[in-house]
Every structure is written in C-alpha cells, then in structure tokens.
Design a protein around this motif. Sequence first.
Motif, short mmCIF file in Angstrom:
data_model
loop_
_atom_site.label_atom_id
_atom_site.label_comp_id
_atom_site.label_asym_id
_atom_site.label_seq_id
_atom_site.Cartn_x
_atom_site.Cartn_y
_atom_site.Cartn_z
N ALA A 78 -17.34 44.02 -62.62
CA ALA A 78 -16.43 43.05 -63.24
C ALA A 78 -15.29 42.71 -62.29
O ALA A 78 -14.90 41.53 -62.16
CB ALA A 78 -15.90 43.60 -64.55
N ILE A 79 -14.74 43.71 -61.61
CA ILE A 79 -13.61 43.49 -60.69
C ILE A 79 -14.07 42.66 -59.49
O ILE A 79 -13.43 41.68 -59.09
CB ILE A 79 -13.02 44.84 -60.24
CG1 ILE A 79 -12.33 45.52 -61.45
CG2 ILE A 79 -12.03 44.65 -59.09
CD1 ILE A 79 -11.87 46.94 -61.18
N ILE A 80 -15.19 43.05 -58.88
CA ILE A 80 -15.70 42.34 -57.70
C ILE A 80 -16.04 40.90 -58.07
O ILE A 80 -15.71 39.95 -57.34
CB ILE A 80 -16.92 43.07 -57.12
CG1 ILE A 80 -16.52 44.44 -56.59
CG2 ILE A 80 -17.57 42.25 -56.01
CD1 ILE A 80 -17.69 45.34 -56.21
N SER A 81 -16.71 40.71 -59.22
CA SER A 81 -17.07 39.36 -59.67
C SER A 81 -15.84 38.50 -59.89
O SER A 81 -15.83 37.29 -59.59
CB SER A 81 -17.89 39.43 -60.97
OG SER A 81 -19.11 40.07 -60.75
N VAL A 84 -14.58 37.58 -56.36
CA VAL A 84 -15.50 36.72 -55.60
C VAL A 84 -15.65 35.37 -56.27
O VAL A 84 -15.79 34.33 -55.60
CB VAL A 84 -16.87 37.41 -55.44
CG1 VAL A 84 -17.91 36.46 -54.85
CG2 VAL A 84 -16.73 38.64 -54.57
N GLY A 85 -15.65 35.34 -57.62
CA GLY A 85 -15.80 34.09 -58.35
C GLY A 85 -17.25 33.81 -58.74
O GLY A 85 -18.16 34.55 -58.40
N LYS A 86 -17.40 32.70 -59.44
CA LYS A 86 -18.71 32.35 -60.00
C LYS A 86 -19.76 32.11 -58.92
O LYS A 86 -20.93 32.45 -59.08
CB LYS A 86 -18.56 31.10 -60.86
CG LYS A 86 -19.82 30.69 -61.59
CD LYS A 86 -19.56 29.50 -62.48
CE LYS A 86 -20.82 29.10 -63.24
NZ LYS A 86 -20.57 27.93 -64.13
N THR A 131 -13.73 33.86 -69.49
CA THR A 131 -12.46 33.71 -68.75
C THR A 131 -12.62 32.93 -67.45
O THR A 131 -11.69 32.85 -66.65
CB THR A 131 -11.88 35.10 -68.42
OG1 THR A 131 -12.83 35.82 -67.60
CG2 THR A 131 -11.58 35.88 -69.68
N ASP A 132 -13.81 32.35 -67.26
CA ASP A 132 -14.11 31.60 -66.03
C ASP A 132 -13.84 32.46 -64.80
O ASP A 132 -13.26 32.02 -63.82
CB ASP A 132 -13.29 30.31 -65.97
CG ASP A 132 -13.85 29.32 -64.94
OD1 ASP A 132 -15.08 29.39 -64.66
OD2 ASP A 132 -13.07 28.52 -64.41
N TYR A 133 -14.26 33.72 -64.89
CA TYR A 133 -14.17 34.71 -63.81
C TYR A 133 -12.72 35.05 -63.43
O TYR A 133 -12.45 35.51 -62.31
CB TYR A 133 -14.95 34.23 -62.57
CG TYR A 133 -16.45 34.27 -62.81
CD1 TYR A 133 -17.21 35.34 -62.38
CD2 TYR A 133 -17.07 33.26 -63.53
CE1 TYR A 133 -18.58 35.38 -62.62
CE2 TYR A 133 -18.42 33.28 -63.80
CZ TYR A 133 -19.19 34.35 -63.35
OH TYR A 133 -20.53 34.42 -63.62
N ASN A 134 -11.81 34.84 -64.37
CA ASN A 134 -10.41 35.25 -64.17
C ASN A 134 -10.10 36.51 -64.99
O ASN A 134 -8.95 36.71 -65.40
CB ASN A 134 -9.47 34.11 -64.57
CG ASN A 134 -9.63 32.90 -63.67
OD1 ASN A 134 -9.74 33.04 -62.44
ND2 ASN A 134 -9.67 31.71 -64.26
N PRO A 143 -14.90 29.54 -51.98
CA PRO A 143 -16.16 29.22 -52.65
C PRO A 143 -17.32 29.05 -51.70
O PRO A 143 -18.45 29.42 -52.01
CB PRO A 143 -15.85 27.93 -53.40
CG PRO A 143 -14.37 27.91 -53.56
CD PRO A 143 -13.81 28.61 -52.36
N ILE A 144 -17.06 28.48 -50.49
CA ILE A 144 -18.15 28.27 -49.54
C ILE A 144 -18.65 29.60 -49.00
O ILE A 144 -19.85 29.84 -48.90
CB ILE A 144 -17.67 27.37 -48.37
CG1 ILE A 144 -17.31 25.98 -48.91
CG2 ILE A 144 -18.74 27.26 -47.29
CD1 ILE A 144 -16.70 25.06 -47.88
N ILE A 145 -17.70 30.51 -48.68
CA ILE A 145 -18.09 31.85 -48.19
C ILE A 145 -18.84 32.59 -49.30
O ILE A 145 -19.86 33.24 -49.06
CB ILE A 145 -16.85 32.64 -47.75
CG1 ILE A 145 -16.20 31.98 -46.53
CG2 ILE A 145 -17.22 34.08 -47.45
CD1 ILE A 145 -14.89 32.61 -46.13
N ALA A 146 -18.34 32.48 -50.55
CA ALA A 146 -18.98 33.14 -51.69
C ALA A 146 -20.40 32.63 -51.87
O ALA A 146 -21.34 33.41 -52.10
CB ALA A 146 -18.17 32.92 -52.96
N LYS A 147 -20.57 31.31 -51.74
CA LYS A 147 -21.89 30.70 -51.96
C LYS A 147 -22.86 30.99 -50.83
O LYS A 147 -24.03 31.33 -51.05
CB LYS A 147 -21.74 29.20 -52.16
CG LYS A 147 -23.04 28.48 -52.47
CD LYS A 147 -22.80 27.00 -52.68
CE LYS A 147 -24.10 26.27 -52.99
NZ LYS A 147 -23.89 24.82 -53.17
N ASP A 148 -22.38 30.88 -49.57
CA ASP A 148 -23.28 31.00 -48.43
C ASP A 148 -23.51 32.44 -47.99
O ASP A 148 -24.55 32.74 -47.40
CB ASP A 148 -22.73 30.19 -47.24
CG ASP A 148 -22.71 28.70 -47.51
OD1 ASP A 148 -23.43 28.29 -48.47
OD2 ASP A 148 -22.01 27.97 -46.80
#
Length: 559
Positions: A78-81, A84-86, A131-134, A143-148
């Motif tokens: 939960a903390i890492i997510s 890092v975000g969605k 909470t939309d990952y908040n 977001p780009i680093i998270a996605k790629d």
Amino acid sequence: MTKQHSKRRINLVFTICVVNIGFAILCTVISDMFNFIWLRNYNALNILPYAIAAILAKNNKLNLARIIYLVTSAIGIAIISSFVGKNGSVEFVYMFNIGLPFIFFSFRRERIYVILFMLLPLILWILLFITDYNLISYKKLDPIIAKDFIYPISVSSAIFLVIFQLIYFLVINKKYFYRIENKKQEAIEASNAKSNFLSTMSHEIRTPLNAVIGLSHILGDNNPRKDQVQNIEALNYSGKILLNLLNNVLDFSKMQSTKIELDNIPTNLLSATKQIKKIHEANCLRKGIRMNLVIDEDIPMVWLDIVRFNQVINNLVTNAIKFTDEGSVTLRIQTQNKTSEKVTLLTEVIDTGIGIPKNKQKTIWEAFTQASSDTNRLYGGTGLGLPIVKSIVNAMGSDVKIESDLGKGSRFYFEIDLEIASKKELKNTQEKKTYNFKDKKVLLVEDNLINVMVGKQILEKHKFNVSVANDGATAVKMIKESFFDIVLMDIQMPIMDGYTATLEIRKFNKKIPILALSASVFMEVKDKIQDCGMNGFIFKPFNPDDLLNKIENTIFKSV
C-alpha cells in the motif's frame, strides 16, 4: 507449550520471507536510483520484519511469523503503491497476497486467520482506488518512469508470485493425492490381509463344525433311543449356535453397516426355547445358581426368525450367567397384547449378578466395550454379545432396554410384535421332504476325511451313487473319464483348489452342474465362485435339507 507445525508449512513461510527480503532489497535499490529517500529507507527497514519472520518460522513460532509477514507485506504494498502511483501498478501484487492465507493457514483449523488476512490486502487495494493512490502520500513518482520502468517490474513480479502460488498448490495437491493413494493401497492391503485371515479361520473352524452338525443330524435320523433324542437335539442346536456366533464375529462389520435380513418361519416358541434351558442349565449348576424358564403356555404359533431370536436370548442368558455368582438367572417370555392376527411378546432376562453402573449402561452397547476395565480380565468375553443383540432386536422393529443396580443384578428386556401363524403353516415347515435321487451320480470333491464321511452318509441315505475325489486335479481327471449328474466342489484343497479345478472342467464340459462347498462367508469368495463357472454354492457347515434342496433344484434345472 509450543504447537508443532508441519515442516512443509514452516519451510513455505521461511521461503516466502526470504523472497520478500530480496524484493525489499530490490525496492530499496530502485528507490535510491530515483532519489526517493523516504521510500528507500522504508524498504530497507522492511528487510528487518521479513528477517524476523523467517527466524521465527525456523524456530516453530509460526503464528507470530505469519502475522508479521502478512501485515508487513500488505501495508508495504500500500505504501509503495501510494508513492509510485497508479501507473506503476504495484498493487497487482495484492493478487498474490489475497491467495497467500489459503496456503499459510489450515482453513479447517485456522479459518479466522484465512478470512482476516484475505480481507486485509483486499481492503487496502480498494482504499488505494478510492483515494486515487493518495492513501499514504500525495507525492508521486514521475508517471513516465512509473509506466516505463516500475510497471513491467510490478506486473512481472505479480505474475511470478501468482505462478509460484499455482505451482505450489499443484505440487502439494500431487503429494497429498499421492499420500491418499498410498493410504488407500495400504487400507486395501490391510483389508485383504484381514479377509484372508478371517477366511482361513472361517474354513478351519467351519470344517470340524460341519462334522458336528452333520453327524448330529445323521444320529437323529438313525432311530435313536428316546433317552438319546434330547441329547442329540441339544448337540445339533449347540452346533448351530456356535455357527451363528462364528458368522457374527466374522461378519460383524457388515452387520453394523447393512440391514439384517430376517428369515421368518412359523415357530412354536414354547418348544423352540426349551432347548435354551437345557444348554445353559449345566453352567448354572456348576456355579451353584438356578436357571428359571418362565414362558406363557398360551403363546400362539408365530412368524419369527427363530435362529436370530435364539441368538439374542443365548447372548443375554450367557452374559447373565457369566456375571452371576449367586442367586438365579431367569428367562421370561410373556404375552402383552394379542389380537386375531398379531401378538406382542415381552422377553426378559433377569439376573441377580454384579449389575452395571448407571454411567456404563449406554457404552455397553458399543462393539468391543465392556462395563469396566476389570470385566475382561475377570470374566472374559469379546464385547460383541450386546452389540449383536441390539442389532438383531432393532432389525425386529424393537429396542432392547436395561434396568440395573450395582450389586443387585440386571434386567434386559424388549417387546416385539409378531404375526400369528396357523398350525397348518407350522406343520408344513416341520414336514420331512422326500427326495428322489435314485441312480443319480454325484462326485464329492473334499480333502477332509471327516467331511467326506459325513457327506457320503447324508447323500447315500438319499440313494445317491457317491464318488469321492480328495483334490481338484483328481476331480478333473474323474470327470473326463466318467459321467456325473452333479459335482460338489470344496474350495480350499491341496494340489489344485476348487476354483482352478472348475476352470479346467469348463474347458471340456460346460453343462455339468458344479456346486461349491464353501466355508467362507466373504463376498469376494462368492464372486470368485461365480466367475470360475460354478452354478452355485452351499456354506459349510450346511443343514442337510438345505444341501439336498440345492442339489435337487440344480440337477433338475440343468436337465
């Protein structure tokens, strides 16, 4: 006291803790690469609870180890997510965590833990979406680093962990079913060994018993003196009682699992029960106690399985005599209600013996159970008598009851409803049947010389021309060389047994009637008799009339 857990579960928890230590190190390195100092420190700190959980698991403190691991893992994801975000899809690892309690805990014994730790990751996953990952932090990784970069690591980790879970389930299920199969084979082998032992014992006991019953029948048919009649009848009756006892001991499990089939015949109860006193009176005299028989004179002829009824009475009377050292044992049969078609009889066995404690009056009906630990040592017995009584009385539509006081004696009693039989029906069952076997040739295949003597006398008395073979090989040779109307084939013989002999005979003679003389009551023996080509079977020891009826039906059916 520490609960001992299975090595399989201990090794599983330890292995997963070590895997998560590696996962925490990986997350620490990645967090440091992207300068997420707080997340790096948290992941580094996570290594400690996983290491503690691994150590606890190895020291058999599995409950604490599992709780530490599952809580740390669920909160950690939960903390890492949240950081890092969605786009990182780290929460997909919850798929692994949701299924993990099912292999960490026993659902049968630890259901509450399974439900609790299945719901914990599910609730956190839902909260992340709401909470939309908040949930923990509003600060997010690019977001780009998270996605790629993070996304492929998260998804591949989730897939790897779920595949690990599935493989683990497959492996333990395979091992589980392998153990079940082994246990099944062991049970089958044990059952076969028991059946073989009981079949052998049945044969060894029934063989001499066949001579006792057969010879007593022959003596009764040879115009004995009046003073010998009662003794011969008692001898024959005792043989039949011993046979019924043997049948019930050998077939007790079947008696408990299936319904007992009653063979009701028109019966003169007054006449039938007189033998009981004669049989047991000698034991009473030796112990210095009285044997009383009180039976209403006006009991009508009834339809009754007299063999089963006498078995009940004999078991109860034998028990009463065994546990009575002074006073008396009384068998009482009285009419309770009577109509033109039915009669209700109350049967009681009353003794002045040691009695049965109140707290044992239920357990005595259980197989191999006796009233106290001293009972078997002092009085002997198998503990089967009363369970057999209960089974038979239940089959008769009633229930046997007990009244007993310690040191004062016991009263066993039951009521049964019986249909009234006519004198004509009774006469029909008592009439001697005549047989016409003149010039009929029978081959008696039997290795026991006493049984040969008994069988020959019974058959020759009814005009049979009897030939004898002492083993299966001789029987096959004789049938090739001569004609016989019927073959009576023993099963267990030297040189060649009855099954093999029958198979050999069927190769060149399909028509000759062959009846098995079997001392076994087991179903597998009946199946083998049918499979090898025999036309039927007769249990040893046999009632001569049953034997002759079977022979008559078989011979004329094959004509």
